[in-house]
Design a protein around this motif. Sequence first.
Motif, PDB file in Angstrom:
ATOM      1  N   SER A 171       0.848  -1.189   0.000  1.00  0.00           N
ATOM      2  CA  SER A 171       0.000   0.000   0.000  1.00  0.00           C
ATOM      3  C   SER A 171       0.885   1.241   0.000  1.00  0.00           C
ATOM      4  CB  SER A 171      -0.943   0.005   1.209  1.00  0.00           C
ATOM      5  OG  SER A 171      -1.807   1.111   1.158  1.00  0.00           O
ATOM      6  N   SER A 172       1.449   1.561   1.153  1.00  0.00           N
ATOM      7  CA  SER A 172       2.244   2.795   1.251  1.00  0.00           C
ATOM      8  C   SER A 172       3.479   2.774   0.358  1.00  0.00           C
ATOM      9  CB  SER A 172       2.656   3.053   2.707  1.00  0.00           C
ATOM     10  OG  SER A 172       3.463   1.998   3.197  1.00  0.00           O
ATOM     11  N   GLY A 173       4.013   1.598   0.070  1.00  0.00           N
ATOM     12  CA  GLY A 173       5.230   1.493  -0.735  1.00  0.00           C
ATOM     13  C   GLY A 173       5.066   1.875  -2.195  1.00  0.00           C
ATOM     14  N   VAL A 174       3.816   2.071  -2.637  1.00  0.00           N
ATOM     15  CA  VAL A 174       3.589   2.482  -4.039  1.00  0.00           C
ATOM     16  C   VAL A 174       2.741   3.753  -4.102  1.00  0.00           C
ATOM     17  CG1 VAL A 174       3.898   0.187  -5.038  1.00  0.00           C
ATOM     18  CG2 VAL A 174       1.626   0.877  -4.223  1.00  0.00           C
ATOM     19  N   GLU A 175       2.827   4.559  -3.065  1.00  0.00           N
ATOM     20  CA  GLU A 175       2.010   5.776  -3.010  1.00  0.00           C
ATOM     21  C   GLU A 175       2.819   7.044  -3.263  1.00  0.00           C
ATOM     22  OE1 GLU A 175      -1.733   4.955  -0.030  1.00  0.00           O
ATOM     23  OE2 GLU A 175       0.184   5.448   0.879  1.00  0.00           O
TER      24      GLU A 175
END
Length: 197
Positions: A171-175
């Motif tokens: 989630s956060s790693g591709v935001e």
Amino acid sequence: MKIKICGITNLQDALDAIEAGADALGFVFYSKSPRYIDPFEARKIVDAIPPFVQTVGLFVNENEHYINQVCANAKMQLAQIIDDFNYTDFEILDVKYIKVLRIKEKNDLNLIDDNFALVDAFVEGFGGEGKRLALEWFDKIDCSKLIIAGGLTSKNLNELSGYGFYGVDVSSGVEEFKGKKSKLKMIEFVKEANEII
């Protein structure tokens, strides 16, 4: 390796994730999350995406009636469930589900049974905090039914090589920021995940 991109909040991010090669899209039905989406808004996205992409609803400490209703309203094919306090009666869910195990220490891995499960690092909040699990905890463990989450990026995915995880959840790693995905980061993430042996 199966790839789920979680925290989808809009159609463009969903389409970009699919184009990047994601197998599944995650929608957060936890109202305190910055990635929360209304079930009927999620349904509009689901109706607009192409076939053969799995839709997954994320739930946090909810009862089975709520989960059933939201999954029906949003057209979710799978429920991903954090159930810290035994709120959910899994026997009467109408939808296929996967349990989330929030791991504090190595001994928590003893909770894993023979079912598929998602393992994430324990944080006081729920999801998208970017905290990583200690990979050495998984040495000599059969990871073939485990999806790993928590702090994954295209830069560290190669560290998963050799463990044999069934899938990854990001989630956060591709935001770009909470609730908005980066197309480039999703493309890079999927490319690296597909190279893991």
